[in-house]
Design a protein around this motif. Sequence first.
Motif, short mmCIF file in Angstrom:
data_model
loop_
_atom_site.label_atom_id
_atom_site.label_comp_id
_atom_site.label_asym_id
_atom_site.label_seq_id
_atom_site.Cartn_x
_atom_site.Cartn_y
_atom_site.Cartn_z
N SER A 39 -13.37 27.69 -1.32
CA SER A 39 -12.31 27.31 -2.25
C SER A 39 -10.94 27.76 -1.74
CB SER A 39 -12.57 27.92 -3.63
OG SER A 39 -12.65 29.33 -3.54
N ALA A 40 -10.93 28.59 -0.68
CA ALA A 40 -9.67 29.05 -0.09
C ALA A 40 -9.23 28.19 1.09
CB ALA A 40 -9.81 30.50 0.35
N LEU A 41 -10.06 27.21 1.48
CA LEU A 41 -9.70 26.33 2.60
C LEU A 41 -8.91 25.13 2.07
CD1 LEU A 41 -9.99 25.46 5.60
CD2 LEU A 41 -12.05 24.23 4.92
N ALA A 42 -7.72 24.93 2.59
CA ALA A 42 -6.88 23.82 2.14
C ALA A 42 -7.51 22.48 2.51
CB ALA A 42 -5.49 23.93 2.74
N VAL A 43 -7.24 21.47 1.70
CA VAL A 43 -7.70 20.11 1.99
C VAL A 43 -6.49 19.20 2.17
CG1 VAL A 43 -9.89 20.34 0.76
CG2 VAL A 43 -7.86 19.55 -0.48
N LEU A 44 -6.70 18.14 2.95
CA LEU A 44 -5.73 17.07 3.07
C LEU A 44 -6.06 16.05 1.99
CD1 LEU A 44 -3.42 15.69 4.72
CD2 LEU A 44 -5.24 14.56 6.04
N ALA A 45 -5.15 15.86 1.04
CA ALA A 45 -5.40 14.96 -0.08
C ALA A 45 -4.46 13.76 0.03
CB ALA A 45 -5.19 15.69 -1.41
N ILE A 46 -5.04 12.57 -0.03
CA ILE A 46 -4.26 11.34 0.07
C ILE A 46 -4.52 10.50 -1.17
CG2 ILE A 46 -3.87 9.21 1.37
CD1 ILE A 46 -4.79 10.71 3.88
N ALA A 102 -6.85 2.16 -6.73
CA ALA A 102 -6.29 3.50 -6.57
C ALA A 102 -7.37 4.36 -5.95
CB ALA A 102 -5.83 4.08 -7.91
N ALA A 103 -7.05 5.01 -4.84
CA ALA A 103 -8.03 5.82 -4.12
C ALA A 103 -7.55 7.25 -4.00
CB ALA A 103 -8.28 5.22 -2.73
N LEU A 104 -8.43 8.19 -4.31
CA LEU A 104 -8.15 9.62 -4.18
C LEU A 104 -9.05 10.13 -3.05
CD1 LEU A 104 -8.17 10.53 -7.99
CD2 LEU A 104 -6.25 9.71 -6.59
N LEU A 105 -8.47 10.43 -1.92
CA LEU A 105 -9.21 10.79 -0.71
C LEU A 105 -9.01 12.27 -0.41
CD1 LEU A 105 -7.89 7.78 1.40
CD2 LEU A 105 -9.78 7.79 -0.22
N VAL A 106 -10.09 12.95 -0.05
CA VAL A 106 -10.03 14.39 0.22
C VAL A 106 -10.76 14.68 1.53
CG1 VAL A 106 -10.58 16.70 -0.61
CG2 VAL A 106 -9.96 14.91 -2.25
N PHE A 107 -10.06 15.36 2.44
CA PHE A 107 -10.61 15.74 3.73
C PHE A 107 -10.41 17.24 3.94
CE2 PHE A 107 -8.88 11.47 3.96
CZ PHE A 107 -9.89 10.73 4.54
N PRO A 108 -11.41 17.96 4.43
CA PRO A 108 -11.21 19.38 4.75
C PRO A 108 -10.06 19.53 5.75
CG PRO A 108 -13.54 18.84 4.79
CD PRO A 108 -12.81 17.54 4.69
N GLY A 109 -9.12 20.40 5.44
CA GLY A 109 -7.91 20.51 6.24
C GLY A 109 -8.12 21.01 7.65
N ASP A 110 -9.27 21.61 7.95
CA ASP A 110 -9.48 22.15 9.28
C ASP A 110 -9.97 21.11 10.28
OD1 ASP A 110 -11.96 21.84 8.09
OD2 ASP A 110 -12.82 23.67 8.96
N VAL A 127 0.87 -1.17 0.00
CA VAL A 127 0.00 0.00 0.00
C VAL A 127 0.91 1.23 0.00
CG1 VAL A 127 -1.80 1.29 1.19
CG2 VAL A 127 -1.79 -1.22 1.29
N ARG A 128 0.79 2.03 -1.05
CA ARG A 128 1.62 3.24 -1.15
C ARG A 128 0.72 4.46 -1.07
NH1 ARG A 128 3.37 2.36 -5.68
NH2 ARG A 128 2.41 3.95 -7.02
N GLU A 129 1.01 5.33 -0.13
CA GLU A 129 0.17 6.51 0.10
C GLU A 129 0.99 7.79 -0.04
OE1 GLU A 129 -2.97 5.04 3.42
OE2 GLU A 129 -0.90 4.35 3.59
N THR A 130 0.44 8.73 -0.79
CA THR A 130 1.07 10.04 -0.97
C THR A 130 0.15 11.08 -0.36
OG1 THR A 130 2.07 9.30 -3.05
CG2 THR A 130 1.99 11.67 -2.65
N VAL A 131 0.69 11.88 0.55
CA VAL A 131 -0.10 12.87 1.28
C VAL A 131 0.32 14.27 0.85
CG1 VAL A 131 -0.77 13.72 3.56
CG2 VAL A 131 -0.26 11.30 3.23
N SER A 132 -0.65 15.12 0.57
CA SER A 132 -0.34 16.50 0.22
C SER A 132 -1.42 17.42 0.78
CB SER A 132 -0.25 16.67 -1.31
OG SER A 132 -1.50 16.37 -1.92
N ASP A 168 -6.88 14.60 10.46
CA ASP A 168 -5.53 14.16 10.80
C ASP A 168 -5.27 12.85 10.07
OD1 ASP A 168 -4.96 16.20 12.73
OD2 ASP A 168 -6.23 15.13 14.17
N ALA A 169 -4.01 12.60 9.76
CA ALA A 169 -3.60 11.32 9.17
C ALA A 169 -2.53 10.70 10.05
CB ALA A 169 -3.08 11.52 7.75
N VAL A 170 -2.70 9.42 10.37
CA VAL A 170 -1.76 8.72 11.24
C VAL A 170 -1.17 7.53 10.49
CG1 VAL A 170 -1.49 7.41 13.38
CG2 VAL A 170 -2.99 9.42 13.32
N PHE A 171 0.15 7.43 10.48
CA PHE A 171 0.83 6.32 9.84
C PHE A 171 1.77 5.68 10.86
CE2 PHE A 171 -0.32 9.34 6.61
CZ PHE A 171 -0.80 8.56 5.58
#
Length: 243
Positions: free
Chosen positions: A195-202, A216-224, A174-179, A227-230
Amino acid sequence: MSSRRHSIADDLRNQIASGRIKAGERLPSEAQLAAHYVVSTPTLRSALAVLQREGLVEKIHGKGNFVRHPLRKITYVGGRGTLDTWTAAEAPLRVTVRTTKIRARGHLTALLMVPPSSRLTEFLCLSHEGELPHSLARIYVPRDLVPAAVLGDLPTCKEAAARFAVLRPPSAEVRETVSVRLPTPDEASALRISSALAVLAITRVTADITERVVEAALLVFPGDRADAVFTTHHVIDGSGTQG
């Protein structure tokens, strides 16, 4: 007028925090607020934009500005390699899923390592806490790995995950890229965020033991509120050395 914008935002923020303006309540119209604070409408909108970016205020087209209900944080737990992307929530979220048969194009061909126009199934999952959107996932699987048992009437993404986990090959990587980035217009609309609120994209890519990409999964969470835990597990042999 930057200082005026922030002083207005501070005053409204304090009113929200103290409960004078309650969650779910509609703010006075922008014209009324501008008159109250004796500022121009652009300055007032700039102050509201500060609160919208913080997730305190939501602007609903045609209805006005509303105080948002506080949303609990959701924690994405990495390395699971499953369709179940909504993890570590205090209570179940309402998640809807829509399946669509598509052809691989653009970045999907690279993510799934398939030729252009290969047949895929898209799972579009949108979670809600109450009436408010919470998080979004687009999950792509080669069509031959998605038997009809998974493509039936699925009310939730979790049910799709339960069926798919039994039917697909076991995963080996499982390979995950976080931005962190700004949302696309479609993402901002679906999640009802500024549209000015950043999102956590995985971006998560799962391969089986033959190195074939099975999801392949494209996941989007409102940045406010995300959290992501690895967690990394080290194998230690009997001599006390790491393997």
